[in-house]
Design a protein around this motif. Structure first.
Motif, mmCIF file in Angstrom:
data_model
loop_
_atom_site.group_PDB
_atom_site.id
_atom_site.type_symbol
_atom_site.label_atom_id
_atom_site.label_comp_id
_atom_site.label_asym_id
_atom_site.label_seq_id
_atom_site.Cartn_x
_atom_site.Cartn_y
_atom_site.Cartn_z
ATOM 1 N N GLY A 193 0.843 -1.200 0.000
ATOM 2 C CA GLY A 193 0.000 0.000 0.000
ATOM 3 C C GLY A 193 0.875 1.245 0.000
ATOM 4 N N GLY A 238 -0.295 4.714 -1.024
ATOM 5 C CA GLY A 238 -1.421 5.295 -0.280
ATOM 6 C C GLY A 238 -0.973 6.370 0.684
ATOM 7 N N GLN A 239 -1.954 6.875 1.441
ATOM 8 C CA GLN A 239 -1.663 7.983 2.357
ATOM 9 C C GLN A 239 -0.688 7.606 3.456
ATOM 10 O OE1 GLN A 239 -4.387 10.376 4.344
ATOM 11 N NE2 GLN A 239 -5.680 8.549 4.544
ATOM 12 N N ILE A 240 -0.927 6.466 4.095
ATOM 13 C CA ILE A 240 -0.027 6.067 5.187
ATOM 14 C C ILE A 240 1.346 5.735 4.594
ATOM 15 C CG2 ILE A 240 0.443 4.357 6.989
ATOM 16 C CD1 ILE A 240 -2.553 4.111 7.432
ATOM 17 N N ASP A 283 2.504 -1.796 -4.489
ATOM 18 C CA ASP A 283 1.120 -1.334 -4.624
ATOM 19 C C ASP A 283 0.519 -2.063 -5.818
ATOM 20 O OD1 ASP A 283 -1.361 0.405 -4.610
ATOM 21 O OD2 ASP A 283 -0.207 1.396 -3.046
ATOM 22 N N ILE A 284 -0.711 -1.754 -6.174
ATOM 23 C CA ILE A 284 -1.383 -2.478 -7.259
ATOM 24 C C ILE A 284 -1.350 -1.652 -8.544
ATOM 25 C CG2 ILE A 284 -2.836 -3.928 -5.816
ATOM 26 C CD1 ILE A 284 -5.028 -1.812 -6.011
ATOM 27 N N VAL A 323 0.262 -2.324 4.707
ATOM 28 C CA VAL A 323 -0.663 -1.189 4.763
ATOM 29 C C VAL A 323 -1.692 -1.278 3.645
ATOM 30 C CG1 VAL A 323 -0.806 1.331 4.942
ATOM 31 C CG2 VAL A 323 1.279 0.194 5.646
ATOM 32 N N GLY A 324 -1.395 -2.121 2.661
ATOM 33 C CA GLY A 324 -2.282 -2.246 1.500
ATOM 34 C C GLY A 324 -3.526 -3.050 1.840
ATOM 35 N N GLY A 325 -4.635 -2.605 1.295
ATOM 36 C CA GLY A 325 -5.862 -3.337 1.546
ATOM 37 C C GLY A 325 -6.998 -2.714 0.780
ATOM 38 N N GLN A 334 -1.024 -12.607 -0.297
ATOM 39 C CA GLN A 334 0.234 -11.995 0.163
ATOM 40 C C GLN A 334 0.917 -12.868 1.215
ATOM 41 O OE1 GLN A 334 -0.445 -7.771 0.789
ATOM 42 N NE2 GLN A 334 -0.661 -7.480 -1.426
ATOM 43 N N VAL A 346 -1.266 -3.340 9.193
ATOM 44 C CA VAL A 346 -1.880 -2.049 9.527
ATOM 45 C C VAL A 346 -3.283 -1.957 8.920
ATOM 46 C CG1 VAL A 346 -1.660 0.469 9.247
ATOM 47 C CG2 VAL A 346 0.383 -0.926 9.641
ATOM 48 N N ASN A 392 -6.980 -2.373 7.665
ATOM 49 C CA ASN A 392 -8.178 -2.885 8.349
ATOM 50 C C ASN A 392 -8.948 -3.904 7.514
ATOM 51 O OD1 ASN A 392 -8.197 -1.608 10.882
ATOM 52 N ND2 ASN A 392 -8.528 0.343 9.818
ATOM 53 N N LEU A 433 -1.385 -3.652 14.183
ATOM 54 C CA LEU A 433 -1.142 -2.352 14.811
ATOM 55 C C LEU A 433 -2.284 -1.903 15.711
ATOM 56 C CD1 LEU A 433 0.986 0.018 14.735
ATOM 57 C CD2 LEU A 433 -0.587 1.158 13.171
ATOM 58 N N HIS A 458 -8.639 -3.659 16.931
ATOM 59 C CA HIS A 458 -8.445 -2.279 16.472
ATOM 60 C C HIS A 458 -9.758 -1.830 15.827
ATOM 61 C CE1 HIS A 458 -6.971 1.343 14.680
ATOM 62 N NE2 HIS A 458 -7.357 0.924 13.496
ATOM 63 N N SER A 516 -8.547 9.093 6.523
ATOM 64 C CA SER A 516 -8.134 8.576 7.823
ATOM 65 C C SER A 516 -6.761 9.134 8.192
ATOM 66 C CB SER A 516 -8.146 7.055 7.824
ATOM 67 O OG SER A 516 -7.167 6.576 6.952
HETATM 68 P P1 NAI Z 1 -5.038 4.399 1.114
HETATM 69 O O1 NAI Z 1 -6.264 3.932 0.400
HETATM 70 O O2 NAI Z 1 -4.544 5.788 0.935
HETATM 71 O O3 NAI Z 1 -3.828 3.428 0.719
HETATM 72 C C1 NAI Z 1 -3.960 2.054 0.582
HETATM 73 C C2 NAI Z 1 -3.074 1.642 -0.568
HETATM 74 O O4 NAI Z 1 -3.098 0.208 -0.645
HETATM 75 C C3 NAI Z 1 -3.534 2.181 -1.934
HETATM 76 O O5 NAI Z 1 -2.462 2.858 -2.581
HETATM 77 C C4 NAI Z 1 -3.945 0.919 -2.680
HETATM 78 O O6 NAI Z 1 -3.701 1.000 -4.068
HETATM 79 C C5 NAI Z 1 -3.048 -0.125 -2.006
HETATM 80 N N1 NAI Z 1 -3.479 -1.507 -2.198
HETATM 81 C C6 NAI Z 1 -4.735 -1.992 -2.339
HETATM 82 N N2 NAI Z 1 -4.707 -3.323 -2.524
HETATM 83 C C7 NAI Z 1 -3.406 -3.691 -2.494
HETATM 84 C C8 NAI Z 1 -2.744 -4.927 -2.666
HETATM 85 N N3 NAI Z 1 -3.427 -6.046 -2.902
HETATM 86 N N4 NAI Z 1 -1.402 -4.939 -2.565
HETATM 87 C C9 NAI Z 1 -0.707 -3.808 -2.357
HETATM 88 N N5 NAI Z 1 -1.279 -2.605 -2.208
HETATM 89 C C10 NAI Z 1 -2.610 -2.548 -2.275
HETATM 90 O O7 NAI Z 1 -5.286 4.048 2.631
HETATM 91 P P2 NAI Z 1 -4.477 4.552 3.912
HETATM 92 O O8 NAI Z 1 -5.137 5.743 4.462
HETATM 93 O O9 NAI Z 1 -3.028 4.599 3.607
HETATM 94 O O10 NAI Z 1 -4.815 3.357 4.919
HETATM 95 C C11 NAI Z 1 -4.345 2.057 4.669
HETATM 96 C C12 NAI Z 1 -5.010 1.050 5.597
HETATM 97 O O11 NAI Z 1 -4.637 1.283 6.942
HETATM 98 C C13 NAI Z 1 -6.538 1.103 5.563
HETATM 99 O O12 NAI Z 1 -7.014 -0.241 5.598
HETATM 100 C C14 NAI Z 1 -6.887 1.792 6.864
HETATM 101 O O13 NAI Z 1 -8.162 1.442 7.326
HETATM 102 C C15 NAI Z 1 -5.800 1.263 7.766
HETATM 103 N N6 NAI Z 1 -5.522 2.043 8.969
HETATM 104 C C16 NAI Z 1 -5.151 1.337 10.088
HETATM 105 C C17 NAI Z 1 -4.804 1.968 11.247
HETATM 106 C C18 NAI Z 1 -4.396 1.190 12.445
HETATM 107 O O14 NAI Z 1 -4.163 1.802 13.483
HETATM 108 N N7 NAI Z 1 -4.306 -0.134 12.420
HETATM 109 C C19 NAI Z 1 -4.837 3.436 11.327
HETATM 110 C C20 NAI Z 1 -5.207 4.109 10.100
HETATM 111 C C21 NAI Z 1 -5.534 3.412 8.961
#
Ligand code: NAI
Length: 316
Positions: A11, A14-16, A42-43, A72-74, A97, A114, A116, A140, A172, A226
């Motif tokens: 991921g 993505g943002q994180i 990433d994808i 982080v990807g999902g 994965q 990370v 969800n 996490l 979480h 988020s």
């Molecule tokens: P985002 O949507 O900005 O980034 C996620 C990235 O994952 C995207 O670039 C997407 O293309 C990529 N992705 C999707 N499927 C994939 C795959 N099969 N293989 C590789 N990459 C893939 O989301 P953000 O904001 O970065 O959040 C990421 C995750 O973290 C979300 O699931 C969010 O809910 C979770 N999260 C968890 C926290 C925690 O404390 N455990 C805190 C904040 C967010």
């Protein structure tokens, strides 16, 4: 000089990921004296954004030889989607994965999930990567832990670094239980219990808990996105303490495979208080659990059992 450590971030576009990758490169995760080789996955739809960093959309290439994997990807929950549909997408991502890590990661690779639903994604990853020891798979909850420390420090007007030993129990999600019953604060008069310093039990048993539980949702409401920086920073905290150890007398919260401690059903990925030494975590044992806490520990365990059942139903 130290041998480089290979760190996978999925991921990554993505943002994180965007916040996390430079932190790892700067040494926030493993120390400034530890060279790292970053693997960023990433994808294909994100490939263009990914070209802004240096990375791959090939899972095997991404996983090969990695010592640390930060997942982080999902698939995010979109408006109108059923919980089961989101679960099903993530189950299939984490299943494939897991197999890639199983085949191609370095022996003894440490995994932090990370994305969800973090606990259940980690559980699926564990099931489909049987040769990775279960002690190496975590999720996490450190962000929630850091938020709980932050709430107490604000309330008492002390530095966050003077507060320690809060606990995040369970999932979480909004059923998590942020527990301050064993937390302490460093004061000029020595170490004091949070329960002694914050005499407002109604706040500790009410608003404090709900604020930490709901903080993620509150951020999404405010930002329309988020939390990214604090999540990236918490991921660094999690790996750093796991690899380099927790300070003497301090524990942190990590989602780990339950061995039945505190009567939490074995076989769930559940957040516990842990100490780390020599690259291994250990659940802090013997903390007294009062009736109020017991109910909350059980409630979040129930939710995780349901998520587990839902995840398995997606597999069949
Ligand atoms: P985002 O949507 O900005 O980034 C996620 C990235 O994952 C995207 O670039 C997407 O293309 C990529 N992705 C999707 N499927 C994939 C795959 N099969 N293989 C590789 N990459 C893939 O989301 P953000 O904001 O970065 O959040 C990421 C995750 O973290 C979300 O699931 C969010 O809910 C979770 N999260 C968890 C926290 C925690 O404390 N455990 C805190 C904040 C967010």
């Amino acid at each position: 000089a130290k041998d480089p450590v290979r760190v996978l971030v999925t991921g990554a576009a993505g943002q994180i990921g965007y916040a996390l990758v430079p932190m790892i490169a700067r040494g926030v995760m493993l120390g400034a004296d530890q060279p790292v080789i970053l693997h960023m996955l990433d994808i294909p739809p994100a490939a263009e954004a990914l070209n802004g960093v240096v990375a791959t959309t090939d899972v095997v290439e991404a996983c090969t030889g990695v010592n640390i994997a930060v997942m982080v990807g999902g698939f995010p929950r979109k408006e109108g989607m059923e919980r089961k549909d989101v679960m099903s997408k993530n189950v299939s991502i984490y299943k494939s994965q897991a197999s890639a890590l199983e085949k191609h990661a370095a022996a003894n690779c440490k995994v932090l999930v990370v994305a969800n639903p973090a606990n259940t994604n980690a559980l699926i990853l564990k099931e489909f990567a049987p040769s990775i020891p279960e002690k190496n798979i975590s999720c996490l909850t450190r962000l929630d832990h850091n938020r709980a420390l932050g709430q107490i420090s604000e309330r008492l007007n002390v530095q966050v670094s003077d507060v320690k030993n809060v606990i995040i129990w369970g999932n979480h999600s909004s059923t998590q239980y942020p527990d301050v019953n064993h937390a302490t604060v460093n004061t000029p008069a020595g170490e004091k219990a949070v329960r002694e310093l914050v005499s407002d039990d109604a706040w500790l048993n009410g608003e404090f808990i709900t604020t930490v539980q709901q903080r993620g949702a509150a951020i999404i409401k405010a930002r329309k996105l988020s939390s990214a920086l604090s999540a990236a920073s918490a991921a660094c905290d999690h790996i750093r303490d796991w690899v380099l150890g927790t300070p003497e007398g301090t524990w942190v919260s990590m989602g780990v495979y339950s061995d039945g401690s505190y009567n939490v059903p074995a076989g769930l990925i559940y957040s516990f208080p842990v100490t780390c030494q020599n690259g291994e975590w250990k659940i802090v044992q013997g903390l007294p659990i009062d009736e109020f806490s017991r109910k909350k520990l059980d409630l979040t365990a129930e939710e995780l059992s349901e998520e587990k059942a839902l995840a398995y139903s997606c597999l069949s």
